[in-house]
Structure formats: C-alpha cells, structure tokens
Scaffold this active site. Sequence first.
Site, PDB file in Angstrom:
ATOM      1  N   HIS A  73      54.748  36.747  44.873  1.00 22.71           N
ATOM      2  CA  HIS A  73      55.687  37.811  44.522  1.00 22.71           C
ATOM      3  C   HIS A  73      55.039  38.902  43.656  1.00 22.71           C
ATOM      4  O   HIS A  73      55.648  39.956  43.421  1.00 22.71           O
ATOM      5  CB  HIS A  73      56.900  37.226  43.798  1.00 22.71           C
ATOM      6  CG  HIS A  73      58.189  37.931  44.109  1.00 22.71           C
ATOM      7  ND1 HIS A  73      58.242  39.266  44.442  1.00 22.71           N
ATOM      8  CD2 HIS A  73      59.464  37.495  44.138  1.00 22.71           C
ATOM      9  CE1 HIS A  73      59.497  39.614  44.665  1.00 22.71           C
ATOM     10  NE2 HIS A  73      60.268  38.557  44.491  1.00 22.71           N
ATOM     11  N   ARG A  74      53.819  38.675  43.193  1.00 23.86           N
ATOM     12  CA  ARG A  74      53.084  39.728  42.496  1.00 23.86           C
ATOM     13  C   ARG A  74      52.573  40.773  43.476  1.00 23.86           C
ATOM     14  O   ARG A  74      52.379  41.930  43.126  1.00 23.86           O
ATOM     15  CB  ARG A  74      51.897  39.138  41.723  1.00 23.86           C
ATOM     16  CG  ARG A  74      52.250  38.139  40.639  1.00 23.86           C
ATOM     17  CD  ARG A  74      50.992  37.488  40.092  1.00 23.86           C
ATOM     18  NE  ARG A  74      50.227  36.811  41.138  1.00 23.86           N
ATOM     19  CZ  ARG A  74      49.028  36.245  40.965  1.00 23.86           C
ATOM     20  NH1 ARG A  74      48.461  36.282  39.773  1.00 23.86           N
ATOM     21  NH2 ARG A  74      48.416  35.642  41.966  1.00 23.86           N
TER      22      ARG A  74
END
Length: 407
Positions: free
Chosen positions: A377-378
């Site tokens: 999700h980064r």
Amino acid sequence: MEVKLHDIGEGMTEADINCFLVKPGDAVKADDPLVEVQTDKMTAEIPAPRAGIIKEFKVEPGDTITVGTTILILEAAGHDGIEKVKVTSHPANSPKLHEPLESFAAFKGKRVLASPFTRKIARENSIDIENITGTGPAGRILDEDIYQYLASSQSKPDPVKQKQAVVTETLINPPADKEIIPFRGRRKQIARKMAQSLSIIPHCTHFEEIDVTGLITFRKDLKILNQNISATAFFLKALSICLKEFPVFNAVLHEEKEEIHLASEHHIGIAVDTDEGLIVPVIKHVENKTIREIHAEMKQLTEKAVGNKLSVKEISGGTFTVSNVGPLGGSFGATPIIQHPQTALVSFHKTKKMPVVTDDDQIVIRSMMNISMSFDHRVADGATAVGFTNRFAELIQNPKMLVLEMV
C-alpha cells in the site's frame, strides 16, 4: 584460511547447516564440496575456495548461521597439494611397525560424488552413502543407487538388529502424548522471510470474482487439437499484459532513495507446494513468451521444484508472484503474503459452478473463480488494484482477446 557462508543467491542472510561432506584431516582440491546448507529456497553445497587440509569445524549440523559466519578452517597443503606424513624409524630387529613414507590421501575417507538431494535421501533412510557404489559418471551416486541399495537391504532383514531396535525404541523413546515436528530447514527459513515481509510491507488485499467459463470452453477446443495447455499458463500471460499496463505492480520500492523502480521485464514466480514447504521457481521474460512456451517451462520448473533440483538461477530474480491454490481447494480466497521486495502477489482459488444473473436478468450457470491480490500500500492504492484485476478478468473471460493481445 576461514571458509565462510556467503550469499548463494537472492540476497539470503542465513542458512541451516545440513551436514559436512568432509571431516577434519581430509585433503581437498579447489571446488570440492565441503558442506551442505539449506536456505528457505534450496539446498546447496559450499565448495572449497582452494586446495588444502580440513583443520576444524566451527559450526555443527543443525546450526542456523548468518552470512559471513566461519564454517571451517582450511589449512594450506604442501606445494603439490598433498601434505606428507612423518614416519618414526625403528631398530632393525624390532617388529615391522612401519611402512614406507606415504601420502596423507591414503588415510582420508572415501570421496563420495553425489548431489545434495541424493545425500538427503540417504540420510532420511539412515544409509551410509560411502557404502554405495555409484553408477553415474565418474562413479557419481544417483538417486536410483540409493533406492536400489535400500530395496536390497530391506529384502534381507537382520533379526538381531530388529530385536535391538525394538528394545532401544522401548527404553529410549517411550510413548509420548505429543508429536514434535522440528522447526528448522526450509520451514524455519520460510517463517523468517514471511515475518520479515509482514513487518516491512503494509499489506492490502483486494478480492475479485472472475467468470472462467469461456476459458474452460476454449481449453476444451484446444484439447481436440491435441493442445493441452494449463489454465495457469493463460493466467500468467494475462498477468503479463496487465503488468505492462499497470507497471507499478512490477516494481521495487527503494524507500531510502525515495524511488520506485519499475521493471520492464516480467519475471513471474510460481509458488509450488513441496514436502519441505513452498518454493518459488521463476519464469523469466513472460512478456516475450507464448502461452505454449509458458506452459512447457512451468511444467519443467514445477517438476524440478518437487524433486528439490532447482538451481539458484531458477529461483532468483522474480518481479511478481502467483499462487494457484485452486487445485487444493479453498473457494473464497486468502490474504497471500508478498515476496519482499516485490510489490504484489496474486492468488487463484477454486473454481465453482454457480448461478449468475446476466445483464438481461437471466439466470445461467457459470464457472466462477475467486482471486485475491495482495499489494504494497506504500506503492499502489486500491483503485489501481481494482483496475488491474478488472483488466485481468476481461482477458480471462474472453480468451480469444488474450490471444489477439499477443499478436
């Protein structure tokens, strides 16, 4: 000199010591195998960096050591690579207690040529591999030689040894309430890698349901033409097309540099379930391969994975990973763990026939498959993951379109 554990591939940081292939006092040549180690992905031999004499071991079988740890001490041999043994002289009338000067090599144990997997078979069956005559090139011991020896020994039971074994088992290993499974080898290495991935990567998992009825029908048509291509081969090609359109999922985040590196090559790893745990062989350059080529290479790598015969090159360099658990069951999906430092992983689940409502409100029976996609999700967001799986579904639901994309 000190012989140390070095990185034998894919950025490994530690390994388990399986067994030593030499003993103190042995004379070895450069590149002779010294010790067998187990990483989370493979079994490998550490060779001698030069000729010499084995002086001492610094670790023991079963130890888990990190890269850079000294495994053993190798002393330099004589100028010709063989150290001589001194012989003390005796009076002429004394018994013949000495022989002419001879080389150290005369005292060393039998040099056994065998692969790590062959040695593993021998260890698991309590067989002294030095007692076996190899039928391979240069006397190399093959898997078949171990099985032949085992069959021969089992056909001639030793009553005395059988009785001793029963007594020993009764006295030393009384019945226990719990079964103990050793936590080492590949299982331990996999656990470390998974824990590392979860601690570094903020996982997010997106689930999707895909109609594979058209693909099933298309594969049946191909079988009529004697073209038996696995569904997974179609999945991999479709994923490669999606990765070209959504390259952020074929990337590596270098957080310290504040950069996301997008890879143009699609090296897709396939998780294979083996007796010793998961191992992930990698199909290189999927973007350049046909579906038939992908199928053939995947079959070959899977067979080698099950036989524990993969090379370092065949398990290294993956940019994306898939896990096909459908044949094992599991209909609704899972949250697969990403192979760090990759960005994403897709898992395919069991296909089931289900009633589906069409756009014109008709109820039809379709073959539906769930997939789950875990991503970093980064690096990416949920909307991008949805776009990725929507494109994948479009290609799989219309397999002829998939073929056209390759033209």
